[in-house]
Every structure is written in structure tokens, then in C-alpha cells.
Write an enzyme that holds these catalytic residues in place. Structure first.
Site, short mmCIF file in Angstrom:
data_model
loop_
_atom_site.label_atom_id
_atom_site.label_comp_id
_atom_site.label_asym_id
_atom_site.label_seq_id
_atom_site.Cartn_x
_atom_site.Cartn_y
_atom_site.Cartn_z
N PRO A 75 0.85 -1.19 0.00
CG PRO A 75 0.09 -0.95 2.21
CD PRO A 75 0.89 -1.85 1.31
CB ALA A 92 -0.81 7.20 1.15
CB CYS A 150 2.25 4.59 8.09
SG CYS A 150 2.47 5.97 6.99
CE LYS A 171 3.28 -2.31 4.49
NZ LYS A 171 3.77 -0.98 4.90
CG ASN A 216 7.49 -4.02 2.74
OD1 ASN A 216 7.34 -3.07 3.52
ND2 ASN A 216 7.59 -3.84 1.44
N GLY A 217 10.49 -4.59 2.14
CA GLY A 217 11.57 -3.62 2.32
C GLY A 217 12.69 -3.81 1.32
C1 LIG Z 1 4.86 7.16 -0.96
C2 LIG Z 1 4.65 6.03 0.00
C3 LIG Z 1 3.42 5.86 0.61
C4 LIG Z 1 3.22 4.82 1.53
N1 LIG Z 1 1.99 4.66 2.09
C5 LIG Z 1 1.78 3.61 2.94
C6 LIG Z 1 0.49 3.35 3.45
O1 LIG Z 1 -0.49 4.04 3.16
N2 LIG Z 1 0.36 2.29 4.30
C7 LIG Z 1 1.42 1.50 4.66
O2 LIG Z 1 1.24 0.54 5.43
N3 LIG Z 1 2.64 1.72 4.16
C8 LIG Z 1 2.84 2.74 3.30
N4 LIG Z 1 4.08 2.91 2.75
C9 LIG Z 1 5.15 1.94 3.05
C10 LIG Z 1 5.17 0.82 1.98
O3 LIG Z 1 3.98 0.06 2.04
C11 LIG Z 1 6.36 -0.12 2.22
O4 LIG Z 1 6.23 -0.71 3.49
C12 LIG Z 1 7.70 0.60 2.14
O5 LIG Z 1 7.73 1.48 1.03
C13 LIG Z 1 8.86 -0.37 2.05
O6 LIG Z 1 8.75 -1.18 0.91
P1 LIG Z 1 9.63 -0.89 -0.43
O7 LIG Z 1 11.06 -0.82 -0.01
O8 LIG Z 1 9.32 -2.07 -1.31
O9 LIG Z 1 9.16 0.41 -0.97
C14 LIG Z 1 4.29 3.94 1.85
C15 LIG Z 1 5.52 4.12 1.22
C16 LIG Z 1 5.71 5.13 0.29
C17 LIG Z 1 7.06 5.28 -0.39
#
Ligand SMILES: Cc1cc2nc3c(=O)[nH]c(=O)nc-3n(C[C@H](O)[C@H](O)[C@H](O)COP(=O)(O)O)c2cc1C
Length: 338
Positions: free
Chosen positions: A17, A19, A101, A140, A201-202
């Protein structure tokens, strides 16, 4: 295989997710490239704030590919329970609770990852939401509050006890925000401790990294966020690598053009002219981020305020820069790209 409640998810790849990014058109696009599951952008649990255009676009869930997974954020157990119930009435089939978040707005209200500090409240929230709905509830989280307060394993045990049906863990603490590298040792410990599905995740941004995270953690699935921005085909590439241990060729300019134009059209249909042309700019930038010489052009096309002109400018850019422009174009008719 990832199974959440009765839902058997065909691919172990989940779109995170995000936002402002993982809206309905983008989720559909990532599913067409093989994401097994997508999560809608979070909505606040405070229903008095749902009467905004932003919430209205995030809330209706019917008509989306199944299972329809949505995310709620808040800190009051009763309010979160009521929000979960209302979302199920709107068509949600899996409810995810956001405790990951780090954003200020969420944390000021002690929601998101700020909740990880208060394990008793975490248990109360999970119990209230699970009791309120008859669909699977997932959670999460991050690995903890800070490097010295990593309590993901404790939270995972609480989650399992309270009836959570899958847990996503982002390998950073709240204090890390997005700095440094995600770590997977804590995720491995979580996987060894609980028996509900764990989604890792990450920083997963390539097929090799995906394989590495599966190997290191033993997770049931992985979640991909930022690496899917402007690269929805990453799900196809990772699925291919996990299945055949071979790399898939990257998409051609012709395919990229087709995917982006289709994405833009869906985006405009969803947001309308005024918001659509503006919110599409970031997506265009991401698609072209790795292509040479796009920067100057991007700053110019970001001045465009009309969707038709934006679409034409993008189309022209690909026509002018496609190294295979003189080859016979491939016909794309299907809305699936796997
Ligand atoms: C722009 C943006 C918005 C995000 N919004 C949410 C959100 O609404 N809910 C949530 O649980 N995590 C949110 N995250 C975190 C991501 O879900 C994810 O956990 C994080 O980006 C790490 O994963 P990645 O390295 O694959 O990006 C957001 C991340 C980004 C960059």
C-alpha cells in the site's frame, strides 16, 4: 503458497500500500503483470473524515479484482473496528491494519508505527477489529520503534493470538523511516516464531533480491512498494525468475509506451481531467526515470495542463526515442501482461 483465510493467492508477490500511488488503476495494472495481491491506499478510521474526494476515491471496493484488500489506520480500537465493518459493507474482503507508517500526520495521532510502542493497545486494537468483521484481518508493522526497541517478534505473537491471519513486516524500524537498508534477520525470526503467513517487505527491487529475501526469511510472500513505481512489470520479472531461475528480457520501448498510455488513460478516467493530468506527472517521471535524456523533457511536459496533450506528448517521446521505432509494432490487445 500464500493463503489468507479462505483466499488462496496464486502469486507470492504483493503490491505494497502506498498512499497517493496505489490507487485503483495502478493496482489493476500491477495485477495484470502478476501481482497476486494488492492493498488499497490507507484510509483513516475516523469516518467523519470520509466525506472528502480523496476518501471517496479510496473507499468503494466493488468491481476490483478479488480478494479486495484495504488498509485502515487509527489508534482507537472501537473506531478502527467500526471502520473495518464499514469497509466490509463497501466490499472489502480483507482488512489490513496499518502499524507500519512513519508519516508525521499518522504518528501525531499515535497511529501507524507509533502504536508499536504500546503493546497492550496493539492487542486491544487487533482483538476489536477481528471481532467486528467476518473477513480475514491482517497487520502491517515495522521491526520495532527504534534500533534498541525491536519488538516485531512480540507483536507477531500478539497478532497470532488475537486472530490476525497474515502479518507483513517491513525490515526497518519507525526511527529508520526510509533510511539505510532494510534488514531481514528480524523477519526470519518472526517467520520462525509464528505459524500464520508472513509477508516480507523492504527494498525488494529485483528478481535476485526477491529470491534472496525468500531464502533469508522463509516468508510466505514478499511485498514490493517503491520498485513498482513506473515499473509495474517487476511482478512479471520476479515471477518468471522465481519459476525458471532465468531473467526475463526487460520490456521494449514499444511495450513501455503501450503500458504507460493505457495506465494514463485509466488514471484520467478515474481522477478526471483536473486532478488526473497533475497526479499523472509523478507516474510519467517514474516510467522514464531510467531512460537517458528524459529530464529536460519531463520538466517541460510537467507544464501541460490538459490530459489529451499530456498523452500525445508521452506518445511522441516514445516514438522519437525508441531504438526499434522502424520495426513493425507489436499489437497489444490483451489487458494482461503476464
Ligand atoms: C509514498 C509512499 C506511501 C506509503 N503509504 C503507505 C500506506 O499508506 N500504508 C502502509 O502501510 N505503508 C505505506 N508505505 C510503506 C510501503 O507500504 C512499504 O512498506 C515501504 O515502502 C517499504 O517497501 P519498499 O522498499 O518495497 O518500498 C508507503 C511508502 C511510500 C514510499
Amino acid at each position: 503458497m500464500l493463503q489468507i483465510g479462505d483466499y488462496k493467492i496464486a502469486s507470492p508477490l504483493v503490491l505494497a500500500p502506498m498512499a497517493g500511488i496505489t490507487d485503483r488503476p495502478f493496482r489493476a495494472l500491477c495485477r495484470s503483470f502478476g501481482a497476486g495481491l494488492t492493498v488499497a491506499e490507507m484510509v483513516t478510521s475516523d469516518q467523519s473524515l470520509w466525506n472528502t474526494q480523496k476518501s471517496r476515491l479510496r473507499l468503494p471496493h466493488l468491481g476490483e479484482p478479488e480478494p479486495r484488500m484495504i488498509q485502515i489506520a487509527g489508534s482507537d480500537p472501537h473506531q478502527l473496528a467500526a471502520a473495518a465493518k464499514a469497509n466490509v459493507e463497501l466490499g472489502a474482503q480483507i482488512i489490513d491494519i496499518n502499524m507500519g507508517c512513519p508519516a508525521k500526520k499518522v504518528c501525531k495521532k499515535a497511529a501507524g508505527s507509533a502504536l508499536l510502542r504500546d503493546e497492550k493497545l496493539v492487542a486491544e486494537i487487533l482483538a476489536a477489529v477481528v471481532a467486528a468483521v467476518d473477513v480475514p484481518v491482517t497487520l502491517k508493522i515495522r521491526t520495532g520503534w527504534s534500533a534498541n526497541h525491536k519488538n516485531a517478534v512480540t507483536i507477531a505473537k500478539i497478532a497470532e493470538q488475537e486472530g490476525i491471519q497474515a502479518l507483513t513486516v517491513h525490515g526497518r524500524t519507525r526511527e529508520d523511516r526510509f533510511n539505510g537498508q532494510a534488514e531481514y534477520d528480524t523477519l526470519a525470526e518472526v517467520c520462525q516464531t509464528i505459524s500464520i503467513p508472513v509477508i516480507a517487505n523492504g527494498d525488494i527491487d529485483s528478481p535476485q533480491k526477491a529470491q534472496e529475501v525468500f531464502n533469508k526469511t522463509g516468508a510466505n510472500a514478499i511485498m514490493i512498494g517503491r520498485a513498482a513505481q513506473g515499473r509495474p512489470w517487476i511482478f512479471r520479472e520476479i515471477n518468471h525468475f522465481l519459476t525458471y531461475q532465468r531473467f526475463l528480457d526487460p520490456p521494449t520501448y514499444g511495450e513501455m509506451k503501450h503500458v504507460l498510455l493505457e495506465h494514463l488513460q485509466d488514471h484520467y478516467d478515474f481522477y478526471g481531467e483536473f486532478i488526473g493530468v497533475r497526479s499523472a506527472r509523478k507516474h510519467i517521471g517514474w516510467y522514464l526515470a531510467d531512460t537517458p535524456n528524459a529530464n529536460d523533457w519531463l520538466s517541460r511536459i510537467n507544464q501541460i495542463e490538459c490530459t489529451t496533450q499530456q498523452l500525445q506528448a508521452v506518445s511522441r517521446w516514445f516514438d522519437q526515442h525508441d531504438p526499434n521505432a522502424f520495426l513493425v509494432p507489436i499489437a497489444f490487445t490483451e489487458k494482461t501482461h503476464v
